[in-house]
Design an enzyme around this catalytic site. Structure first.
Site, short mmCIF file in Angstrom:
data_model
loop_
_atom_site.label_atom_id
_atom_site.label_comp_id
_atom_site.label_asym_id
_atom_site.label_seq_id
_atom_site.Cartn_x
_atom_site.Cartn_y
_atom_site.Cartn_z
N ARG A 1 3.99 14.44 -23.97
CA ARG A 1 4.46 15.60 -23.38
C ARG A 1 5.84 16.00 -24.26
NH1 ARG A 1 5.27 19.20 -19.24
NH2 ARG A 1 7.29 19.78 -18.99
N LYS B 1 14.82 6.08 -25.10
CA LYS B 1 13.49 7.00 -25.27
C LYS B 1 13.81 8.54 -25.38
CE LYS B 1 9.88 7.97 -22.23
NZ LYS B 1 9.97 9.36 -22.10
N ASN B 2 14.27 9.10 -24.02
CA ASN B 2 14.61 10.39 -23.84
C ASN B 2 15.83 11.10 -24.55
OD1 ASN B 2 12.53 10.13 -22.17
ND2 ASN B 2 13.82 10.08 -20.22
N ASP C 1 13.30 8.63 -12.83
CA ASP C 1 12.65 7.47 -13.67
C ASP C 1 12.93 6.14 -13.06
OD1 ASP C 1 11.41 9.32 -15.37
OD2 ASP C 1 12.92 9.24 -17.11
N ARG D 1 3.81 19.62 -14.06
CA ARG D 1 4.62 19.62 -15.33
C ARG D 1 4.25 20.78 -16.24
NH1 ARG D 1 6.03 13.60 -17.80
NH2 ARG D 1 8.13 14.46 -18.01
N PRO D 2 4.54 22.14 -15.63
CA PRO D 2 4.50 23.26 -16.41
C PRO D 2 5.43 23.61 -17.53
CG PRO D 2 5.13 23.60 -14.14
CD PRO D 2 4.87 22.23 -14.32
N ILE D 3 5.38 24.32 -18.22
CA ILE D 3 6.32 24.56 -19.11
C ILE D 3 6.92 26.06 -19.23
CG2 ILE D 3 5.62 22.89 -21.02
CD1 ILE D 3 4.16 25.04 -22.46
N ASP D 4 6.71 26.54 -18.11
CA ASP D 4 7.18 27.93 -17.70
C ASP D 4 8.74 28.12 -17.96
OD1 ASP D 4 7.19 26.32 -15.51
OD2 ASP D 4 8.02 28.15 -14.38
N LEU D 5 9.42 27.24 -17.82
CA LEU D 5 10.95 27.29 -17.92
C LEU D 5 11.34 27.26 -19.49
CD1 LEU D 5 12.05 24.94 -15.13
CD2 LEU D 5 12.20 27.52 -14.99
N ARG E 1 4.84 2.99 -24.07
CA ARG E 1 5.11 3.98 -24.32
C ARG E 1 6.79 4.48 -24.29
NH1 ARG E 1 2.09 9.14 -21.55
NH2 ARG E 1 3.86 10.11 -22.54
N CYS F 1 2.79 11.70 -18.86
CA CYS F 1 2.29 10.94 -17.74
C CYS F 1 1.61 11.80 -16.65
CB CYS F 1 3.80 10.34 -17.24
SG CYS F 1 4.02 8.72 -18.01
C1 UD1 Z 1 12.56 14.50 -18.78
C2 UD1 Z 1 12.45 13.12 -19.26
C3 UD1 Z 1 11.61 12.57 -17.98
C4 UD1 Z 1 12.37 12.50 -16.89
C5 UD1 Z 1 12.55 14.17 -16.30
C6 UD1 Z 1 13.30 14.29 -15.11
C7 UD1 Z 1 12.25 13.34 -21.53
C8 UD1 Z 1 11.22 13.01 -22.84
N1 UD1 Z 1 11.72 12.96 -20.54
O1 UD1 Z 1 11.23 15.14 -18.80
O2 UD1 Z 1 11.48 11.08 -18.39
O3 UD1 Z 1 11.44 12.07 -15.82
O4 UD1 Z 1 13.28 14.75 -17.64
O5 UD1 Z 1 14.60 13.66 -15.48
O6 UD1 Z 1 13.33 13.71 -21.74
N2 UD1 Z 1 9.42 22.16 -14.67
C9 UD1 Z 1 8.76 23.21 -14.31
N3 UD1 Z 1 8.68 23.99 -15.51
C10 UD1 Z 1 9.03 23.63 -16.56
C11 UD1 Z 1 9.67 22.67 -17.00
C12 UD1 Z 1 9.90 21.72 -15.88
O7 UD1 Z 1 8.38 23.55 -13.28
O8 UD1 Z 1 9.01 24.53 -17.62
C13 UD1 Z 1 9.48 20.99 -13.43
C14 UD1 Z 1 8.23 19.64 -13.87
O9 UD1 Z 1 7.25 20.03 -13.44
C15 UD1 Z 1 9.41 18.68 -13.00
C16 UD1 Z 1 10.81 19.13 -13.10
O10 UD1 Z 1 10.79 20.59 -13.45
O11 UD1 Z 1 8.88 18.82 -11.69
C17 UD1 Z 1 11.70 18.56 -13.97
O12 UD1 Z 1 11.15 18.32 -15.22
P1 UD1 Z 1 12.16 18.30 -16.68
O13 UD1 Z 1 13.19 18.29 -16.05
O14 UD1 Z 1 11.74 19.44 -17.51
O15 UD1 Z 1 11.62 16.97 -17.19
P2 UD1 Z 1 11.03 16.80 -18.92
O16 UD1 Z 1 12.04 17.28 -19.65
O17 UD1 Z 1 9.70 16.82 -18.79
#
Ligand code: UD1
Length: 419
Positions: free
Chosen positions: A92, A22-23, A305, A121-125, A397, A116
């Site tokens: 997401r 999936k990922n 995961d 799960r912010p998107i600031d990064l 999912r 989920c």
């Molecule tokens: C991806 C995987 C998900 C997995 C996760 C961690 C996919 C589709 N999903 O999710 O299954 O659980 O990696 O291995 O590939 N964060 C921030 N700001 C951001 C982005 C992330 O603070 O802009 C935080 C998140 O809230 C979380 C951590 O960073 O606490 C890890 O998130 P991230 O590695 O981005 O996971 P995803 O890409 O969402």
């Protein structure tokens, strides 16, 4: 609403082939819009997150044909740079579209994504990575407008190795003239798989899978045929299902090279795990023994995961084990449900302490997130009597007909529609 109904106590045995990841599949689908040419994808998992991502591509004007596990995607007619609101909220991974749409149109509009309920799960990064490439980002009322008119290659430092942010920046940079370097990049194998796909389409991405990724911009990407890597989390879940039932299972087409952390923990619990190229065989002892400590970490640490599934294994193991969830802040919702089945789990913040009990008893429980839901099914496999896991949709999912996969290994599990 659909539920999984599990009759516990069957020992899992047999052999199964692992699905596509999936990922890997989701960001690869997003990356298809980097080219106007046709892309053929083989071995795509038939899961609802992939269906939703396909819907998003179609809404943007792409054509997508699916036959079994093969898909053909064409972005030639793609006409929109605005992500459909309703769909973004459902999945997401819709945020992955930001980079490729910017690369294609130099502008993009998305709403804050869903996914989920496992943390904020912010998107600031993602956004700070894109800003480092010259994207002007404006947020208002849950909508994010990105103007990429002045986009350029550059140095991106991620404060945390976010998988999604790394992938987004990689895709956004694919066609920017010059060299983009991503520091503190996520090292997950799915990031490397996305890079391999992009390179098959003519991109120049080096270092993916390590903490420093270099993207050398090319003028255009072309079509390609590609098969995403196998799913290490699905593989790990199936091994855990064998382990919790004292079973003996062989997985083929498994990404064994990326499963060291998972397999090491299973061995710590007393399982015999034998790897030979892409084949993994797990033989479980009559009763598992608890590992003292598991901490989730970015790759190559233990994957978040697989945390819920390992917690399920601890519930009936001999002894006490501690699990620390470092990646997401709210990822123990399955623990309370397992306690309804007779487990003894104490949670405080990011830590769970699990005292193994000699038996679980079947109960009606609710899946609240994808992996936690799968973990409840595992607990059901080990429990006495019938377990009903409500909200099967959330498990669909990321698992392709989990009930069929487990039945093929001898489990007694069926899908039921609520009356
Ligand atoms: C991806 C995987 C998900 C997995 C996760 C961690 C996919 C589709 N999903 O999710 O299954 O659980 O990696 O291995 O590939 N964060 C921030 N700001 C951001 C982005 C992330 O603070 O802009 C935080 C998140 O809230 C979380 C951590 O960073 O606490 C890890 O998130 P991230 O590695 O981005 O996971 P995803 O890409 O969402």
């Amino acid at each position: 609403m659909e539920s999984f109904v599990v009759e516990g106590g069957r020992r899992l045995e047999g052999s199964l082939r692992v699905d596509g990841a999936k990922n890997a599949a989701l960001p690869i689908l997003a990356a298809c819009v980097l080219t106007e040419d046709e892309v053929t994808l083989h071995g795509m998992p038939d899961i609802t997150d992939v269906h939703r991502m396909t819907d998003i591509l179609c809404m943007l004007g792409c054509s997508v044909q699916r036959e079994g596990h093969d898909m053909v995607v064409s972005g030639r007619e793609m006409c929109r740079s605005e992500m459909p609101d309703g769909l973004s909220k459902q999945i997401r991974s819709s945020i992955f579209m930001l980079g490729p749409i910017l690369s294609r149109f130099r502008q993009a509009t998305v709403t804050y994504p869903g996914g989920c309920e496992i943390g904020m799960r912010p998107i600031d990064l993602h956004l700070s990575g894109l800003r480092a490439l010259g994207v002007a980002v404006q947020e208002e009322g849950g909508v994010i407008h990105c103007d990429g008119a002045a986009m350029h290659a550059g140095e991106v430092h991620l404060d945390y190795p976010s998988v999604g942010a790394t992938e987004n920046v990689m895709m956004a940079a694919a066609t920017l003239p010059g060299e983009t370097v991503i520091h503190n990049a996520a090292r997950e194998p799915e990031v490397a798989d996305l890079a391999a796909f992009m390179n098959a389409c003519g991109a120049r991405v080096a270092g993916a899978g390590s903490a420093v990724i270099t993207v050398t911009g090319v003028r255009r990407l072309h079509g390609a045929a590609y098969t995403p890597m196998a799913d290490r989390i699905v593989a790990g879940t199936l091994l855990a299902a064998a382990a919790i039932t004292g079973g003996d299972v062989c997985l083929t087409g498994a990404p064994a090279g990326h499963m060291h952390a998972i397999n090491a923990k299973l061995r710590e619990m007393g399982c015999d795990v034998a790897e030979d190229a892409d084949v993994i065989r797990l033989t479980s002892p009559v009763r598992l023994r608890a590992f003292p400590l598991l901490q989730t970490q970015p790759h190559p640490g233990f994957p978040t995961d697989m945390q819920a599934q390992m917690l399920a294994l601890l519930t009936t193991a001999q002894g006490t084990g501690v699990v620390v969830e470092n990646v997401f802040e709210n990822r123990f919702t399955h623990a309370g449900e397992m306690n309804r089945m007779g487990a003894r789990i104490l949670c405080a913040g990011r830590t769970a302490i699990v005292h193994g009990v000699s038996r679980l008893t079947g109960a009606q429980v609710t899946a609240r997130d994808l992996r936690g839901g799968a973990a409840l099914v595992l607990a059901g496999l080990a429990a006495e009597g019938e377990t009903r896991v409500d909200n099967a949709a959330i498990i669909d999912r990321g698992y392709e007909r989990l009930e069929r996969q487990l039945s093929a290994l001898g489990a007694e599990i069926r899908r039921e529609h609520a009356l």
